[in-house]
Design a protein around this motif. Structure first.
Motif, mmCIF file in Angstrom:
data_model
loop_
_atom_site.group_PDB
_atom_site.id
_atom_site.type_symbol
_atom_site.label_atom_id
_atom_site.label_comp_id
_atom_site.label_asym_id
_atom_site.label_seq_id
_atom_site.Cartn_x
_atom_site.Cartn_y
_atom_site.Cartn_z
ATOM 1 N N THR A 111 7.376 102.890 121.594
ATOM 2 C CA THR A 111 6.430 103.465 120.646
ATOM 3 C C THR A 111 6.750 102.881 119.280
ATOM 4 O O THR A 111 7.801 103.179 118.701
ATOM 5 C CB THR A 111 6.524 104.999 120.617
ATOM 6 N N PHE A 112 5.875 102.029 118.801
ATOM 7 C CA PHE A 112 6.101 101.369 117.517
ATOM 8 C C PHE A 112 5.572 102.250 116.399
ATOM 9 O O PHE A 112 4.444 102.748 116.459
ATOM 10 C CB PHE A 112 5.408 100.005 117.486
ATOM 11 N N PHE A 113 6.398 102.408 115.375
ATOM 12 C CA PHE A 113 6.051 103.244 114.232
ATOM 13 C C PHE A 113 5.984 102.383 112.978
ATOM 14 O O PHE A 113 6.844 101.539 112.743
ATOM 15 C CB PHE A 113 7.076 104.356 114.033
ATOM 16 N N SER A 114 4.966 102.628 112.180
ATOM 17 C CA SER A 114 4.826 101.935 110.904
ATOM 18 C C SER A 114 4.649 102.960 109.794
ATOM 19 O O SER A 114 3.695 103.739 109.813
ATOM 20 C CB SER A 114 3.634 100.966 110.929
ATOM 21 N N ARG A 115 5.580 102.963 108.851
ATOM 22 C CA ARG A 115 5.431 103.831 107.680
ATOM 23 C C ARG A 115 4.162 103.465 106.924
ATOM 24 O O ARG A 115 3.466 104.320 106.385
ATOM 25 C CB ARG A 115 6.652 103.665 106.773
ATOM 26 N N THR A 116 3.858 102.187 106.899
ATOM 27 C CA THR A 116 2.634 101.689 106.279
ATOM 28 C C THR A 116 1.497 101.790 107.288
ATOM 29 O O THR A 116 1.599 101.211 108.380
ATOM 30 C CB THR A 116 2.806 100.226 105.850
ATOM 31 N N PRO A 117 0.419 102.528 107.018
ATOM 32 C CA PRO A 117 -0.678 102.604 107.991
ATOM 33 C C PRO A 117 -1.327 101.244 108.189
ATOM 34 O O PRO A 117 -1.537 100.495 107.229
ATOM 35 C CB PRO A 117 -1.651 103.616 107.361
ATOM 36 N N ARG A 118 -1.632 100.912 109.444
ATOM 37 C CA ARG A 118 -2.196 99.603 109.798
ATOM 38 C C ARG A 118 -3.565 99.773 110.441
ATOM 39 O O ARG A 118 -3.811 100.746 111.166
ATOM 40 C CB ARG A 118 -1.280 98.876 110.783
ATOM 41 N N GLU A 119 -4.408 98.792 110.206
ATOM 42 C CA GLU A 119 -5.713 98.775 110.863
ATOM 43 C C GLU A 119 -5.546 98.410 112.331
ATOM 44 O O GLU A 119 -4.541 97.809 112.732
ATOM 45 C CB GLU A 119 -6.643 97.778 110.168
ATOM 46 N N ASP A 120 -6.554 98.750 113.127
ATOM 47 C CA ASP A 120 -6.484 98.476 114.564
ATOM 48 C C ASP A 120 -6.329 96.981 114.837
ATOM 49 O O ASP A 120 -5.599 96.578 115.742
ATOM 50 C CB ASP A 120 -7.751 99.016 115.243
ATOM 51 N N ASP A 121 -7.012 96.145 114.052
ATOM 52 C CA ASP A 121 -6.912 94.697 114.257
ATOM 53 C C ASP A 121 -5.487 94.201 114.025
ATOM 54 O O ASP A 121 -5.015 93.288 114.710
ATOM 55 C CB ASP A 121 -7.881 93.953 113.331
ATOM 56 N N TRP A 122 -4.801 94.795 113.046
ATOM 57 C CA TRP A 122 -3.418 94.380 112.788
ATOM 58 C C TRP A 122 -2.542 94.689 113.998
ATOM 59 O O TRP A 122 -1.715 93.859 114.406
ATOM 60 C CB TRP A 122 -2.871 95.120 111.563
ATOM 61 N N TRP A 123 -2.717 95.883 114.578
ATOM 62 C CA TRP A 123 -1.918 96.248 115.734
ATOM 63 C C TRP A 123 -2.207 95.333 116.922
ATOM 64 O O TRP A 123 -1.281 94.932 117.649
ATOM 65 C CB TRP A 123 -2.194 97.694 116.118
ATOM 66 N N ARG A 124 -3.468 95.002 117.131
ATOM 67 C CA ARG A 124 -3.802 94.133 118.273
ATOM 68 C C ARG A 124 -3.200 92.735 118.086
ATOM 69 O O ARG A 124 -2.731 92.119 119.042
ATOM 70 C CB ARG A 124 -5.315 94.073 118.458
ATOM 71 N N THR A 125 -3.231 92.227 116.867
ATOM 72 C CA THR A 125 -2.605 90.937 116.594
ATOM 73 C C THR A 125 -1.096 91.016 116.821
ATOM 74 O O THR A 125 -0.480 90.084 117.359
ATOM 75 C CB THR A 125 -2.894 90.490 115.157
ATOM 76 N N PHE A 126 -0.509 92.124 116.426
ATOM 77 C CA PHE A 126 0.931 92.320 116.625
ATOM 78 C C PHE A 126 1.270 92.337 118.108
ATOM 79 O O PHE A 126 2.260 91.730 118.543
ATOM 80 C CB PHE A 126 1.364 93.622 115.947
ATOM 81 N N VAL A 127 0.453 93.013 118.910
ATOM 82 C CA VAL A 127 0.691 93.060 120.355
ATOM 83 C C VAL A 127 0.605 91.657 120.953
ATOM 84 O O VAL A 127 1.442 91.260 121.774
ATOM 85 C CB VAL A 127 -0.308 94.014 121.033
ATOM 86 N N GLU A 128 -0.389 90.892 120.538
ATOM 87 C CA GLU A 128 -0.536 89.526 121.047
ATOM 88 C C GLU A 128 0.688 88.678 120.699
ATOM 89 O O GLU A 128 1.103 87.819 121.477
ATOM 90 C CB GLU A 128 -1.797 88.887 120.483
ATOM 91 N N SER A 129 1.265 88.893 119.521
ATOM 92 C CA SER A 129 2.407 88.091 119.082
ATOM 93 C C SER A 129 3.662 88.371 119.895
ATOM 94 O O SER A 129 4.609 87.568 119.870
ATOM 95 C CB SER A 129 2.690 88.344 117.602
ATOM 96 N N MET A 130 3.700 89.484 120.608
ATOM 97 C CA MET A 130 4.881 89.839 121.388
ATOM 98 C C MET A 130 4.942 89.078 122.707
ATOM 99 O O MET A 130 6.017 88.931 123.292
ATOM 100 C CB MET A 130 4.891 91.340 121.664
ATOM 101 N N ARG A 131 3.816 88.584 123.165
ATOM 102 C CA ARG A 131 3.779 87.891 124.452
ATOM 103 C C ARG A 131 4.543 86.570 124.343
ATOM 104 O O ARG A 131 4.290 85.756 123.466
ATOM 105 C CB ARG A 131 2.336 87.651 124.873
ATOM 106 N N GLY A 132 5.522 86.368 125.244
ATOM 107 C CA GLY A 132 6.296 85.131 125.242
ATOM 108 C C GLY A 132 7.564 85.186 124.407
ATOM 109 O O GLY A 132 8.254 84.170 124.287
ATOM 110 N N ILE A 133 7.904 86.340 123.835
ATOM 111 C CA ILE A 133 9.119 86.440 123.032
ATOM 112 C C ILE A 133 10.339 86.125 123.896
ATOM 113 O O ILE A 133 10.484 86.627 125.002
ATOM 114 C CB ILE A 133 9.249 87.851 122.423
ATOM 115 N N ASP A 134 11.222 85.262 123.390
ATOM 116 C CA ASP A 134 12.459 84.903 124.079
ATOM 117 C C ASP A 134 13.490 85.996 123.807
ATOM 118 O O ASP A 134 14.084 86.058 122.726
ATOM 119 C CB ASP A 134 12.955 83.544 123.565
ATOM 120 N N LEU A 135 13.705 86.874 124.794
ATOM 121 C CA LEU A 135 14.618 87.989 124.608
ATOM 122 C C LEU A 135 16.072 87.533 124.542
ATOM 123 O O LEU A 135 16.892 88.149 123.858
ATOM 124 C CB LEU A 135 14.444 88.993 125.748
#
Length: 358
Positions: A111-135
């Motif tokens: 569950t990701f929390f942001s003190r700064t409120p984000r628009e839905d588009d920002w969250w969707r872009t953030f989710v896309e950026s997580m794909r392929g992360i080298d853990l």
């Protein structure tokens, strides 16, 4: 409007940790913490948001865990508050499908929390950026950062040098103990036991030791090494050291492949019911049915319907509440279509008589 109620929820040091790999994660690029971070929210949501903001990474952030720590709000109130925090852009629940370095797979939920409120588009872009992360690389950097921080702890600034002291007279040096032979040296030393014709001298063992160390670094075992150097030998051996060197160089195992762990897939799920967005469309992280419940909840409050927010565990006498009927009343107050309620059977009613909840 909620400033006066924020301190009641702070701090959150004793909140339970989630299972490893789960729990709270902080969204990136947030503004510094301030006194009016959640002033745009209602009192309940502002207090819970302030509490979550101070929870450490990895802590459990479900409505049950929150209700167990916040005596002012029960599970229903905490669950609805999470929905409204998602609607306001502060929360998103995300499932990550991981391929681990041992070629196994598993899902984890954050569950990701942001003190700064984000628009839905920002969250969707953030989710896309997580794909392929080298853990694997991320874990390596985290360990390096922790090591750096640990090293900085001991740096307390300039230290005044101590006055010089006369050099003490050193006692007579004891004879230096010979270092223990390495595993590579011992493996070469034992070749003669498996094949007497491959008995090596001390000088030959020392000269070939670096090559054997490379074998072991690449995953070879002493048994593998011995077989490679003693099997299939010619009938006559003139120089066992030369044969051992030739075989060590030509039969060197390949460099091991370092499997890496990475994020294979990422799915945003509803903050209220965990339905994935590829099954039911999400708006601001909330599915259609949970949004209807939010609307009913708002309408009930505006109509003055008292919504019990204290869980039974905090009551001396548990409240007798028909949860299904109360949910139906809330939906009716919002003008939504009522869901069919299952009528109790004769065997389900104490005493065999049908009762009506009031």
């Amino acid at each position: 409007m909620a400033d006066a109620h924020l301190n009641a929820a702070l701090p959150a040091p004793a909140h339970p940790q989630a299972k490893p790999g789960y729990g709270k994660r902080s969204a990136p690029d947030q503004r510094p913490r301030g006194a009016r971070d959640f002033a745009h929210l209602r009192t309940r949501e502002a207090a819970i948001a302030a509490y979550i903001d101070r929870m450490p990474e990895g802590t459990a952030i479900g409505y049950k865990a929150l209700a167990a720590q916040l005596a002012d709000y029960g599970q229903q109130a905490c669950g609805k508050a999470l929905n409204f925090l998602s609607e306001a852009g502060h929360l998103r629940r995300i499932k990550e499908h991981l391929q681990l370095d041992d070629n196994t797979f598993r899902w984890v939920t954050h569950t990701f929390f942001s003190r700064t409120p984000r628009e839905d588009d920002w969250w969707r872009t953030f989710v896309e950026s997580m794909r392929g992360i080298d853990l694997t690389e991320r874990a390596r950097r985290a360990r390096a950062a922790e090591a750096t921080e640990a090293g900085d702890v001991g740096d307390t600034g300039d230290v005044e040098p101590a006055p010089p002291n006369p050099a003490p007279v050193a006692p007579p040096a004891a004879p230096a103990a010979s270092p223990a032979p390495s595993d590579a040296y011992r493996a070469l030393q034992r070749l003669g036991r498996a094949e007497p014709r491959m008995t090596l001298s001390a000088a030959e063992c020392a000269a070939l030791e670096p090559l054997v160390a490379q074998w072991f670094a690449r995953g070879a075992t002493p048994q593998h090494l011995t077989r490679s150097l003693t099997e299939g030998l010619p009938p006559t051996l003139h120089s066992p050291g030369a044969i051992a060197r030739t075989r060590l160089e030509k039969k060197m195992p390949p460099e091991p492949i370092q499997e890496r762990a990475y994020v294979d897939r990422v799915v945003m799920v509803c903050i209220g019911c965990d339905v994935p967005d590829n099954v039911s469309p999400l708006i601001n992280g909330v599915c259609v049915e949970c949004r209807e419940e939010m609307t009913a909840y708002d309408a009930a409050e505006e109509a003055g319907i008292v919504i019990d927010r204290v869980p039974d565990t905090f009551r001396r006498v548990p409240a007798q509440v028909d949860v299904a009927r109360r949910a139906d009343e809330l939906r009716a107050a919002a003008g939504l279509k009522a869901r069919p309620l299952a009528r109790p059977t004769h065997s389900e009613v104490p005493g065999g008589c049908e009762t009506t909840a009031h």
